[in-house]
Motif scaffolding. Structure first.
Motif, PDB file in Angstrom:
ATOM      1  N   ALA A 162      -8.442  13.369 -69.636  1.00  0.00           N
ATOM      2  CA  ALA A 162      -7.324  12.805 -70.399  1.00  0.00           C
ATOM      3  C   ALA A 162      -5.993  13.094 -69.718  1.00  0.00           C
ATOM      4  O   ALA A 162      -5.077  12.255 -69.743  1.00  0.00           O
ATOM      5  CB  ALA A 162      -7.326  13.369 -71.817  1.00  0.00           C
ATOM      6  N   LEU A 163      -5.863  14.271 -69.106  1.00  0.00           N
ATOM      7  CA  LEU A 163      -4.616  14.591 -68.392  1.00  0.00           C
ATOM      8  C   LEU A 163      -4.385  13.601 -67.253  1.00  0.00           C
ATOM      9  O   LEU A 163      -3.264  13.078 -67.076  1.00  0.00           O
ATOM     10  CB  LEU A 163      -4.668  16.018 -67.840  1.00  0.00           C
ATOM     11  N   ALA A 164      -5.428  13.338 -66.478  1.00  0.00           N
ATOM     12  CA  ALA A 164      -5.297  12.373 -65.392  1.00  0.00           C
ATOM     13  C   ALA A 164      -5.023  10.971 -65.929  1.00  0.00           C
ATOM     14  O   ALA A 164      -4.223  10.223 -65.361  1.00  0.00           O
ATOM     15  CB  ALA A 164      -6.565  12.369 -64.537  1.00  0.00           C
ATOM     16  N   PHE A 165      -5.663  10.622 -67.044  1.00  0.00           N
ATOM     17  CA  PHE A 165      -5.467   9.284 -67.603  1.00  0.00           C
ATOM     18  C   PHE A 165      -4.032   9.065 -68.050  1.00  0.00           C
ATOM     19  O   PHE A 165      -3.426   8.029 -67.748  1.00  0.00           O
ATOM     20  CB  PHE A 165      -6.421   9.061 -68.780  1.00  0.00           C
ATOM     21  N   VAL A 166      -3.465  10.029 -68.793  1.00  0.00           N
ATOM     22  CA  VAL A 166      -2.089   9.829 -69.268  1.00  0.00           C
ATOM     23  C   VAL A 166      -1.113   9.809 -68.093  1.00  0.00           C
ATOM     24  O   VAL A 166      -0.082   9.122 -68.147  1.00  0.00           O
ATOM     25  CB  VAL A 166      -1.685  10.906 -70.305  1.00  0.00           C
ATOM     26  N   MET A 167      -1.429  10.557 -67.028  1.00  0.00           N
ATOM     27  CA  MET A 167      -0.574  10.526 -65.850  1.00  0.00           C
ATOM     28  C   MET A 167      -0.531   9.120 -65.252  1.00  0.00           C
ATOM     29  O   MET A 167       0.548   8.581 -64.961  1.00  0.00           O
ATOM     30  CB  MET A 167      -1.087  11.535 -64.812  1.00  0.00           C
ATOM     31  N   PHE A 168      -1.690   8.512 -65.075  1.00  0.00           N
ATOM     32  CA  PHE A 168      -1.721   7.185 -64.473  1.00  0.00           C
ATOM     33  C   PHE A 168      -1.358   6.087 -65.472  1.00  0.00           C
ATOM     34  O   PHE A 168      -0.903   5.012 -65.074  1.00  0.00           O
ATOM     35  CB  PHE A 168      -3.078   6.924 -63.843  1.00  0.00           C
ATOM     36  N   LEU A 169      -1.565   6.342 -66.768  1.00  0.00           N
ATOM     37  CA  LEU A 169      -1.086   5.395 -67.765  1.00  0.00           C
ATOM     38  C   LEU A 169       0.436   5.321 -67.714  1.00  0.00           C
ATOM     39  O   LEU A 169       1.032   4.236 -67.813  1.00  0.00           O
ATOM     40  CB  LEU A 169      -1.549   5.814 -69.159  1.00  0.00           C
ATOM     41  N   CYS A 170       1.077   6.469 -67.533  1.00  0.00           N
ATOM     42  CA  CYS A 170       2.522   6.497 -67.359  1.00  0.00           C
ATOM     43  C   CYS A 170       2.920   5.736 -66.095  1.00  0.00           C
ATOM     44  O   CYS A 170       3.901   4.980 -66.088  1.00  0.00           O
ATOM     45  CB  CYS A 170       3.016   7.943 -67.301  1.00  0.00           C
ATOM     46  N   ALA A 171       2.150   5.924 -65.012  1.00  0.00           N
ATOM     47  CA  ALA A 171       2.433   5.209 -63.763  1.00  0.00           C
ATOM     48  C   ALA A 171       2.339   3.703 -63.958  1.00  0.00           C
ATOM     49  O   ALA A 171       3.092   2.942 -63.340  1.00  0.00           O
ATOM     50  CB  ALA A 171       1.467   5.663 -62.671  1.00  0.00           C
TER      51      ALA A 171
END
Length: 419
Positions: free
Chosen positions: A272-281
């Motif tokens: 989830a941490l990686a997902f929200v990072m790339f969702l922000c991107a």
């Protein structure tokens, strides 16, 4: 005066461009799907490293080496995939790349040691290298000359959204279904098969290799751009490289940081941490798509620098909230740097050199993304995760500030059309 053969080839090339421009908008979105599918694979292993570490008994230094082998394969692929794609077409590069990605799924699913993980990461990197050059250029080809800004946006968002979906999908599947390292890659294989179908049906023309110098020079070479586009490439790399290095660090050592701060090895949490990072991107690219490119690039460099300062704060204060904020800022930095770089190249590079230009941008970005996180991983094994992370964050923040300053300096002499 051009000969009859030259005029005929030029006319054929123009006709191909017109056919590409007439492609329905849905095909521009579909053309971005192979990019997204391969990037799902690129980070699908992230939440599973804690499982393999427990089973195989390797440390953080080895973990970052396994992670960096992907980048080694990617960089090697970029030396040839862009040139080959510009000369022989997008599909002859994309189809073997998708096949190699399917091989990587099989090796990941059956991995019994570090050697297998390294082999799978190398195969993944080679496939990703082909996709970031030929796949992103294919999106632009399908869009046609009049829709290049949309193509740059969709190709860039497909990359970061796929990169973020991979860890989340892997985290959820591995925590909720049996045989985690098999189930994850079986699902990913299905996604890749659908991408093969899209590529086979994609209305993408074969580039005219006799214009713009695409047919000249060695087949295997360090990718570059036409001389007049050198400044645009430098501007893109100056911001994209620190941004993708920041997200690479979060992907490789983020689970270790979460384990230290939260005392948990939950694969769903790390995914989830990686997902929200790339969702922000992804989201930030839609938010800034109408801004001038200088604004986008300077904002991207600022986000990366601020993200590294927040990362240092997170590890010293033991703050999960600060770690999440650092990941979001890193994602924003990569997203804006990537969009700005692709938009600059799309505006300055002819179609039959675009895959090589995309490869050049990614070589400039992934080199530090390979070297710095590996150095931080080994340093962390010696001096501790807090000190290693602090050193990494300080160096990368300085690079991001330098990149932003370079953009301000060079962009005074460079057109900064709205993406």
């Amino acid at each position: 005066m051009p000969g009859i053969g030259t005029r005929r080839r030029t006319a054929v090339g123009a006709a191909r461009c017109r056919r590409a421009a007439e492609a329905p908008v849905r095909w521009i979105w579909l053309a971005a799907w192979p990019v997204a599918a391969v990037f799902v694979l690129s980070n699908a292993a992230t939440p599973l490293y804690v499982v393999w570490q427990r089973q195989m008994g390797f440390g953080r230094g080895t973990l970052t080496v396994v992670f960096a082998c992907y980048i080694a394969g990617l960089l090697g692929s970029l030396l040839v995939s862009g040139v080959v794609s510009d000369r022989v077409g997008r599909k002859p590069v994309l189809l073997p790349a998708l096949g190699l990605a399917l091989v990587a799924c099989l090796v990941f699913a059956t991995a019994g040691g570090v050697t297998a993980l390294i082999a799978a990461r190398l195969c993944t990197g080679i496939a990703v290298g082909a996709v970031v050059s030929a796949g992103m250029a294919a999106v632009t080809d399908v869009a046609g000359p009049g829709r290049r800004p949309l193509a740059a946006l969709l190709a860039s968002c497909a990359m970061v959204l796929g990169a973020g979906t991979g860890p989340l999908l892997a985290g959820v599947l591995s925590e909720t279904l049996p045989a985690p390292t098999v189930t994850v890659f079986a699902v990913e294989a299905v996604l890749l098969v659908t991408a093969v179908v899209v590529v086979l049906r994609m209305p993408v023309p074969r580039p005219a290799a006799d214009e713009g110098g695409a047919g000249a020079g060695a087949w295997v070479r360090v990718p570059g751009v036409p001389r007049r586009a050198g400044r645009q490439l430098a501007l893109g790399v100056a911001v994209f490289a620190p941004g993708i290095t920041a997200t690479s660090f979060v992907l490789s050592l983020g689970p270790s940081l979460l384990a230290g701060l939260l005392g948990t090895s939950s694969r769903i949490v790390s995914g989830a941490l990686a997902f929200v990072m790339f969702l922000c991107a992804t989201g930030v690219q839609f938010a800034v798509r109408r801004r001038g490119l200088r604004t986008v690039l300077v904002a991207g460099a600022s986000a990366t620098a601020l993200g590294m300062l927040v990362l240092i704060t997170a590890v010293h204060a033991g703050s999960v909230a600060a770690l999440v904020a650092a990941a979001l800022l890193a994602g924003a930095g990569q997203g804006m740097g990537q969009l700005g770089g692709l938009s600059l190249l799309n505006s300055a590079v002819p179609a039959n050199r675009l895959a090589e230009a995309n490869a050049a941008l990614n070589v400039g970005g992934y080199l530090p993304a390979a070297l710095l996180p590996v150095s931080a991983g080994y340093l962390s094994d010696v001096v501790g995760l807090t000190t290693g992370t602090t050193a990494f964050g300080a160096v990368l923040a300085a690079l991001a500030v330098g990149g932003g300053a370079l953009v301000l300096l060079l962009s005074r002499r460079t057109s900064t059309a709205t993406p």
